[in-house]
Design an enzyme around this catalytic site. Structure first.
Site, PDB file in Angstrom:
ATOM      1  N   ASP A 177     -52.294 -15.142 -35.769  1.00  0.00           N
ATOM      2  CA  ASP A 177     -53.067 -14.539 -36.865  1.00  0.00           C
ATOM      3  C   ASP A 177     -53.145 -13.013 -36.736  1.00  0.00           C
ATOM      4  O   ASP A 177     -53.907 -12.358 -37.444  1.00  0.00           O
ATOM      5  CB  ASP A 177     -54.477 -15.138 -36.913  1.00  0.00           C
ATOM      6  CG  ASP A 177     -55.278 -14.843 -35.630  1.00  0.00           C
ATOM      7  OD1 ASP A 177     -54.684 -14.259 -34.679  1.00  0.00           O
ATOM      8  OD2 ASP A 177     -56.464 -15.204 -35.571  1.00  0.00           O
ATOM      9  N   ASN A 331     -13.556 -14.042   1.338  1.00  0.00           N
ATOM     10  CA  ASN A 331     -13.547 -15.361   0.672  1.00  0.00           C
ATOM     11  C   ASN A 331     -13.920 -15.224  -0.805  1.00  0.00           C
ATOM     12  O   ASN A 331     -14.777 -15.944  -1.322  1.00  0.00           O
ATOM     13  CB  ASN A 331     -14.533 -16.323   1.350  1.00  0.00           C
ATOM     14  CG  ASN A 331     -14.046 -16.795   2.714  1.00  0.00           C
ATOM     15  OD1 ASN A 331     -12.882 -16.596   3.074  1.00  0.00           O
ATOM     16  ND2 ASN A 331     -14.920 -17.407   3.470  1.00  0.00           N
ATOM     17  N   GLU A 360      -9.999 -11.124  -1.411  1.00  0.00           N
ATOM     18  CA  GLU A 360      -9.241 -11.952  -0.465  1.00  0.00           C
ATOM     19  C   GLU A 360      -8.717 -13.210  -1.159  1.00  0.00           C
ATOM     20  O   GLU A 360      -9.427 -13.837  -1.948  1.00  0.00           O
ATOM     21  CB  GLU A 360     -10.132 -12.343   0.716  1.00  0.00           C
ATOM     22  CG  GLU A 360      -9.343 -13.080   1.788  1.00  0.00           C
ATOM     23  CD  GLU A 360     -10.206 -13.536   2.957  1.00  0.00           C
ATOM     24  OE1 GLU A 360      -9.655 -13.670   4.053  1.00  0.00           O
ATOM     25  OE2 GLU A 360     -11.412 -13.779   2.761  1.00  0.00           O
ATOM     26  N   ASP A 362      -7.016 -16.801   0.028  1.00  0.00           N
ATOM     27  CA  ASP A 362      -6.565 -17.769   1.039  1.00  0.00           C
ATOM     28  C   ASP A 362      -5.555 -18.697   0.377  1.00  0.00           C
ATOM     29  O   ASP A 362      -5.933 -19.535  -0.445  1.00  0.00           O
ATOM     30  CB  ASP A 362      -7.747 -18.616   1.537  1.00  0.00           C
ATOM     31  CG  ASP A 362      -8.578 -17.890   2.569  1.00  0.00           C
ATOM     32  OD1 ASP A 362      -8.429 -16.671   2.677  1.00  0.00           O
ATOM     33  OD2 ASP A 362      -9.380 -18.549   3.253  1.00  0.00           O
ATOM     34  N   HIS A 375     -10.646 -22.670   0.696  1.00  0.00           N
ATOM     35  CA  HIS A 375     -10.994 -22.459   2.106  1.00  0.00           C
ATOM     36  C   HIS A 375     -10.415 -23.625   2.895  1.00  0.00           C
ATOM     37  O   HIS A 375     -10.931 -24.740   2.828  1.00  0.00           O
ATOM     38  CB  HIS A 375     -12.517 -22.376   2.260  1.00  0.00           C
ATOM     39  CG  HIS A 375     -12.944 -21.679   3.508  1.00  0.00           C
ATOM     40  ND1 HIS A 375     -12.637 -20.360   3.761  1.00  0.00           N
ATOM     41  CD2 HIS A 375     -13.636 -22.103   4.587  1.00  0.00           C
ATOM     42  CE1 HIS A 375     -13.138 -19.996   4.928  1.00  0.00           C
ATOM     43  NE2 HIS A 375     -13.754 -21.049   5.446  1.00  0.00           N
ATOM     44  N   GLU A 409      -4.263 -14.139   2.833  1.00  0.00           N
ATOM     45  CA  GLU A 409      -4.288 -14.943   4.045  1.00  0.00           C
ATOM     46  C   GLU A 409      -3.323 -16.086   3.753  1.00  0.00           C
ATOM     47  O   GLU A 409      -3.618 -17.001   2.989  1.00  0.00           O
ATOM     48  CB  GLU A 409      -5.708 -15.456   4.309  1.00  0.00           C
ATOM     49  CG  GLU A 409      -5.856 -16.079   5.670  1.00  0.00           C
ATOM     50  CD  GLU A 409      -7.234 -16.659   5.888  1.00  0.00           C
ATOM     51  OE1 GLU A 409      -7.339 -17.896   5.942  1.00  0.00           O
ATOM     52  OE2 GLU A 409      -8.207 -15.894   5.971  1.00  0.00           O
TER      53      GLU A 409
END
Length: 775
Positions: A177, A331, A360, A362, A375, A409
């Site tokens: 209101d 990672n 990185e 892997d 991983h 890697e």
């Protein structure tokens, strides 16, 4: 307005009046955002149907709409008990046009590319993948959301604060209101993180209710708002310098800039600030600054703790690559932990968008001859190597033009390595460095400036770099030692390979390793005698910390002409991080952290790379680049690095701290502030204020601390605001970190960031800082 609470049934005329009121609210908020009458904003406010996509089979039509606060997106949900859902525009990281998310790539066809877009959230909230009925609508959604987000970010701290407060007031107005009862006022105060006793609340209410009507409206609400947002500490500062007709003249403002802010300011600078921030036209004509103009100035970048000159690329970017700290990820493919978390191209995108310049990969043999990234020897999911390279290509240079290093890697067989090389060359194209720059064999690294927009591959190489100038090389493949870290990173797993494993390396992959050839580290003397500048070693954190402790000066010299990469120990299965500061202290460039893990260490990393336009490269201090330097962070013998300073910090106040426990309606923050210094061991220190009970809106401490600094060029300053708890660990409210060399003296506002490093829109600290030469 929130669509979540139940409203009483309205008559037709009440509903019409309500809709008119909502239009008015939307107009006000659009105006506040500088988007009044904007067609894209109007499109969002009307809303429309979009297809929400979760899989090939889960594609549902949902209605989406921007609410009248211009800050909340509402969408219907068909889940039981949750028919409506909302999320804040502040929670959105970015909006991506087309099929630029993993989900849309997998679950839609290329033919609908122009109909698709994704809403990417900050933190770990899943992307929202959406498809419009046509290209025009998709474009309007993307443009509209981009405009609202951009304009929201560009509001000053004061404007954000007003926007937030006014919308909180509207939410407290339960019966809509446009009046505020005492009960609604108390609800509003709790919402903005202030707990007051009933007597005090009634007192404020009575003071503002001039009409004695039992509710506040119009000018009474404005009076209440003014009382609430009054900044007593700013009043005191302003009044001590406002010596001209009760206002600050340009001369008064110049005195403030010179005496308090310790700036190299001129009368011209003072006049510019008045022209830029003064809101009162009469005062502006007199070349005066009112209290409102002064507050506006303090809330802008000129009044921020971070030196505005450092928001640009201000450092020399023509030095050799190894003379810089390089923002680096470990990672990178992981979204969560390294035992069972998902691998995703999204993780690479998020890191690159945070200006990470070394990622990185892997790499392992995948099905159907396709190399994958994950991983090894764990339950983490797999992602195709080629998809990762495509994502890296698309997002590498959106926030920084400076080079990106791809740290491989490699666990693949020769055939899949050849395919890796093919993808790197075909997808990255001319941006991939495949031979040394220039026409002669280099003796040093090129600079970040020379490598702008380029990709460098870090990995094993079969021969010396000289072979890149000699096309008669006959080696097709050969056995090389696997990277040390490849074995170590899996040392937490029983199936790990022996440490001295060998891997066959394909010539095609070897040939594109130019400036970052991975070699085993056999000691500083051996490296000095035998390693070329482009041959670099990776160090597990324990080995690196040991070398930094026992051979600081030797490590500093090693990093003057070679690159070093540091990575977390394999035992960190939760993807936690080590402290990067000791590694920077000895000049290590590629100090790799788990970007997916919000932590103090990642906050330090964000602070380290905050200046220099957040470009991912920071020039190391001269004593970490000068061959004659004998710097050792642990002993601090005399030298150019020793620039003793006294750093005085006064924590004055905070504004609009967020609630930590939003689920508990009555939960109010009890804030305290910790000031931390990270640098050489002699400089590490922590000081803390007392806590303030039940006030997260405008707590005031006025506490002063003094720090002795020996090596300011390596020191980092971190502010931490916590919610005090006597029975358990304090909760983080917000934090901010930056190098001491980027701090502005004087009265400054400090923005606050979440644990993950995202800006908390209206919150901040107000402090006084003074870095002086030690007596």
């Amino acid at each position: 307005m929130s669509c979540l609470h139940k409203r009483p049934k309205r008559t037709k005329s009440q509903e019409q009046a309500f809709q008119e009121q909502m239009k008015k609210v939307a107009q006000e908020n659009g105006k506040r955002l500088g988007l009044e009458g904007d067609p894209d904003l109007q499109f969002l406010l009307v809303g429309g149907e979009l297809i929400k996509i979760r899989s090939k089979s889960w594609k549902k039509v949902r209605f989406f709409k921007l609410q009248e606060d211009c800050k909340t997106l509402w969408h219907e949900s068909h889940k039981r008990f949750r028919r409506n859902q909302t999320f804040s525009i502040d929670d959105i990281d970015s909006v991506r046009k087309g099929r630029q998310s993993e989900g849309l790539n997998k679950h839609t066809e290329p033919s609908v590319e122009n109909h698709c877009f994704s809403i990417i959230f900050k933190g770990r909230k899943k992307n929202l993948d959406l498809m419009a009925t046509n290209e025009m609508e998709a474009k309007q959604w993307v443009n509209g959301l981009d405009k609202v987000m951009s304009n929201m970010r560009n509001l000053s701290r004061q404007q954000k604060s007003e926007h937030w407060l006014i919308n909180c007031m509207r939410k407290a107005d339960k019966n809509e209101d446009n009046k505020m009862t005492l009960k609604e006022l108390k609800h509003f105060l709790r919402q903005i993180n202030v707990e007051v006793d009933d007597t005090y609340a009634a007192e404020i209410f009575k003071k503002c209710d001039k009409s004695n009507s039992g509710s506040l409206e119009g000018s009474e609400i404005k009076h209440f708002y003014d009382l609430l947002t009054k900044r007593e500490e700013i009043d005191v500062i302003y009044e001590s310098y406002a010596q001209t007709e009760g206002q600050m003249s340009a001369r008064d403002l110049l005195n403030f800039l010179l005496n308090e802010q310790r700036e190299q300011a001129s009368m011209q600078d003072a006049l510019k600030l008045i022209e830029k921030y003064e809101v009162d036209e009469t005062a502006k004509q007199k070349k005066h600054m009112t209290k409102d103009g002064f507050l506006m100035y303090l809330h802008q970048e000129e009044g921020s703790i971070l030196n505005p000159a450092h928001k640009q690329v201000y450092q020399d970017m023509h030095q050799p690559l190894n003379h810089y700290y390089i923002s680096s990820s470990h990672n990178t493919y992981l979204m969560e932990d390294q035992l069972k978390g998902p691998s995703s191209t999204e993780a690479y995108i998020k890191a690159l968008m945070k200006s990470c310049r070394c990622v990185e990969l892997d790499c392992w043999d995948g099905d159907n001859g396709e190399p994958v990234i994950y991983h090894g020897y764990t339950l983490t999911s797999k992602v195709l190597f080629r998809d990762v390279i495509k994502a890296i290509k698309d997002f590498a240079f959106k926030t920084s033009d400076y080079p990106v290093i791809l740290s491989l890697e490699n666990h693949c067989t020769v055939d899949q390595q050849k395919l890796m090389a093919h993808y790197l060359i075909s997808i990255l194209g001319e941006a991939l460095v495949t031979k040394p720059l220039g026409y002669t064999m280099p003796s040093n690294f090129p600079s970040p400036e020379e490598l702008k927009g380029k990709f460098l591959i870090k990995g094993k190489r079969l021969n010396k770099l000289d072979a890149a100038f000699n096309n008669n090389s006959t080696i097709d493949e050969d056995t090389v030692s696997e990277e040390d870290e490849a074995a170590d990173c899996k040392d937490n797993d029983q199936k790990a390979k022996p440490k001295k494993s060998k891997i066959k390396l394909a010539k095609e992959l070897s040939d594109i390793v130019i400036y970052c050839k991975s070699v085993h580290f056999n000691g500083f003397e051996h490296a000095k005698e035998n390693q070329a500048f482009y041959e670099m070693s990776s160090f597990k954190e324990s080995k690196a910390f040991n070398l930094a402790d026992t051979s600081g000066t030797a490590y500093v010299h090693h990093n003057m002409d070679k690159l070093s990469r540091i990575y977390p120990a394999g035992s960190r299965t939760d993807s936690s991080n080590y402290n990067p500061v000791p590694m920077w202290n000895v000049g290590c460039q590629i100090v790799a952290l788990n970007f997916q893990t919000p932590s103090k260490e990642m906050q330090l990393n964000q602070g380290r790379f905050l200046p220099n336009a957040f470009c991912g490269y920071i020039l190391k201090p001269e004593f970490l680049r000068d061959l004659s330097s004998q710097f050792d962070p642990n002993t601090l013998s005399r030298g150019p690095w020793l620039k003793r300073k006294t750093f005085n910090v006064m924590v004055i106040s905070a504004q609009q701290l967020p609630k930590v426990n939003k689920d508990k309606h009555r939960s109010i923050v009890d804030p305290l502030v910790r000031v931390e210094i990270y640098g050489v061991p002699a400089d590490n220190a922590t000081k803390e204020t007392h806590y303030i009970e039940n006030n997260g809106f405008n707590p005031m401490w006025n506490e002063s601390f003094k720090f002795d600094i020996h090596v300011p060029e390596l020191a980092m300053l971190r502010f931490v605001v916590e919610d005090y708890d006597s029975t358990s660990q304090n909760d983080l409210v917000g934090q901010y970190c930056l190098p001491l060399t980027s701090v502005q003296n004087g009265y400054r506002h400090v923005p606050l960031l979440t644990k993950r490093g995202d800006v908390i829109c209206s919150a901040g600290l107000f402090v006084h800082l003074m870095l002086l030469d030690a007596q």
